[in-house]
Motif scaffolding. Sequence first.
Motif, short mmCIF file in Angstrom:
data_model
loop_
_atom_site.label_atom_id
_atom_site.label_comp_id
_atom_site.label_asym_id
_atom_site.label_seq_id
_atom_site.Cartn_x
_atom_site.Cartn_y
_atom_site.Cartn_z
N MET A 1 -24.82 36.66 -18.52
CA MET A 1 -25.91 35.98 -19.16
C MET A 1 -25.93 34.50 -18.78
N ILE A 2 -24.77 33.87 -18.74
CA ILE A 2 -24.71 32.45 -18.38
C ILE A 2 -25.27 32.26 -16.97
N THR A 3 -24.89 33.14 -16.06
CA THR A 3 -25.40 33.06 -14.68
C THR A 3 -26.90 33.28 -14.64
N CYS A 66 -18.18 35.52 -24.39
CA CYS A 66 -16.99 35.92 -25.16
C CYS A 66 -16.15 36.96 -24.41
N GLU A 67 -16.48 37.22 -23.15
CA GLU A 67 -15.78 38.13 -22.24
C GLU A 67 -16.34 39.54 -22.25
N CYS A 68 -16.31 40.17 -21.10
CA CYS A 68 -16.72 41.57 -20.89
C CYS A 68 -18.15 41.84 -21.34
N ASP A 113 -30.19 44.82 -22.39
CA ASP A 113 -29.17 45.69 -23.00
C ASP A 113 -27.79 45.51 -22.37
N ARG A 114 -27.74 44.93 -21.20
CA ARG A 114 -26.44 44.69 -20.55
C ARG A 114 -25.59 43.71 -21.36
N TYR A 115 -26.25 42.79 -22.04
CA TYR A 115 -25.55 41.77 -22.82
C TYR A 115 -25.46 42.20 -24.27
N LYS A 116 -24.25 42.21 -24.80
CA LYS A 116 -24.02 42.57 -26.20
C LYS A 116 -23.64 41.30 -26.96
N PRO A 180 -19.56 17.09 -36.99
CA PRO A 180 -19.62 17.75 -35.68
C PRO A 180 -19.61 19.27 -35.75
N ASN A 181 -19.72 19.83 -36.95
CA ASN A 181 -19.81 21.30 -37.11
C ASN A 181 -21.22 21.73 -36.75
N PRO A 182 -21.43 22.94 -36.35
CA PRO A 182 -20.43 23.97 -36.09
C PRO A 182 -19.75 23.75 -34.75
N LEU A 183 -18.60 24.34 -34.57
CA LEU A 183 -17.89 24.27 -33.30
C LEU A 183 -18.42 25.40 -32.42
N ILE A 184 -18.92 25.03 -31.25
CA ILE A 184 -19.40 26.03 -30.29
C ILE A 184 -18.15 26.62 -29.64
N CYS A 185 -17.94 27.91 -29.85
CA CYS A 185 -16.72 28.55 -29.34
C CYS A 185 -16.96 30.03 -29.13
N LYS A 186 -15.97 30.68 -28.53
CA LYS A 186 -16.01 32.12 -28.37
C LYS A 186 -15.80 32.76 -29.73
N ILE A 187 -16.46 33.87 -29.94
CA ILE A 187 -16.26 34.65 -31.17
C ILE A 187 -15.57 35.94 -30.76
N ARG A 188 -14.46 36.18 -31.34
CA ARG A 188 -13.65 37.36 -30.97
C ARG A 188 -13.89 38.50 -31.91
#
Length: 188
Positions: A1-3, A66-68, A113-116, A180-188
């Motif tokens: 998605m980023i690409t 967030c990977e995969c 649909d490729r991106y979840k 400075p919230n929210p922190l932009i981060c990966k969600i696991r």
Amino acid sequence: MITAITREKRLKNCLHRDIEDEGVRVNVSSDLTDAEYIGIKVDDYYAGKHLRIIPKAVDFIVAVDCECDWYALYILEFKGIKRTTGTKAIQEKFTNTIEQFMKEEFKDIFLNDRYKYRDVKLYLVTTSYKKALALGKFEEYQRIRERINAKDTLANDSTLSTKLYFFRGKYYRIEREIPPNPLICKIR
């Protein structure tokens, strides 16, 4: 998605790594590399189209890998002390962004649909609550305000969060935060 986002020619002048607008800024996790997130300045996109009537839109959509092929989306509207807008105008910005920008103009990216999605977060990030800035979290400020004037706080918060936004099979509400919230981060 980023690409896909970074390759989209129509978004070329609207991509950012610093998530800031008119002095309001949110932090990006130091764990994220430039390849793992991108911010789209949505209102700049519409302003750049030179339309006679510019649709109201939020300030940023931030996509985080967030990977995969799992992603987090942060949909952010920033409000400084000097910029006041009513609840209906804020809700209109979120509605236009989701319905027009994400579901129509860039559906090939956001509805692919490729991106979840691990999660989609809708935030109003505001410096309007000066005392909350010292506390660091809107929730702590909210507890103090409830003791001072429960009726006013309840009216403001319930009005903003009553509208539900439907995206990819789930409902979401706007949450309030202070920089400075929210922190932009990966969600696991």
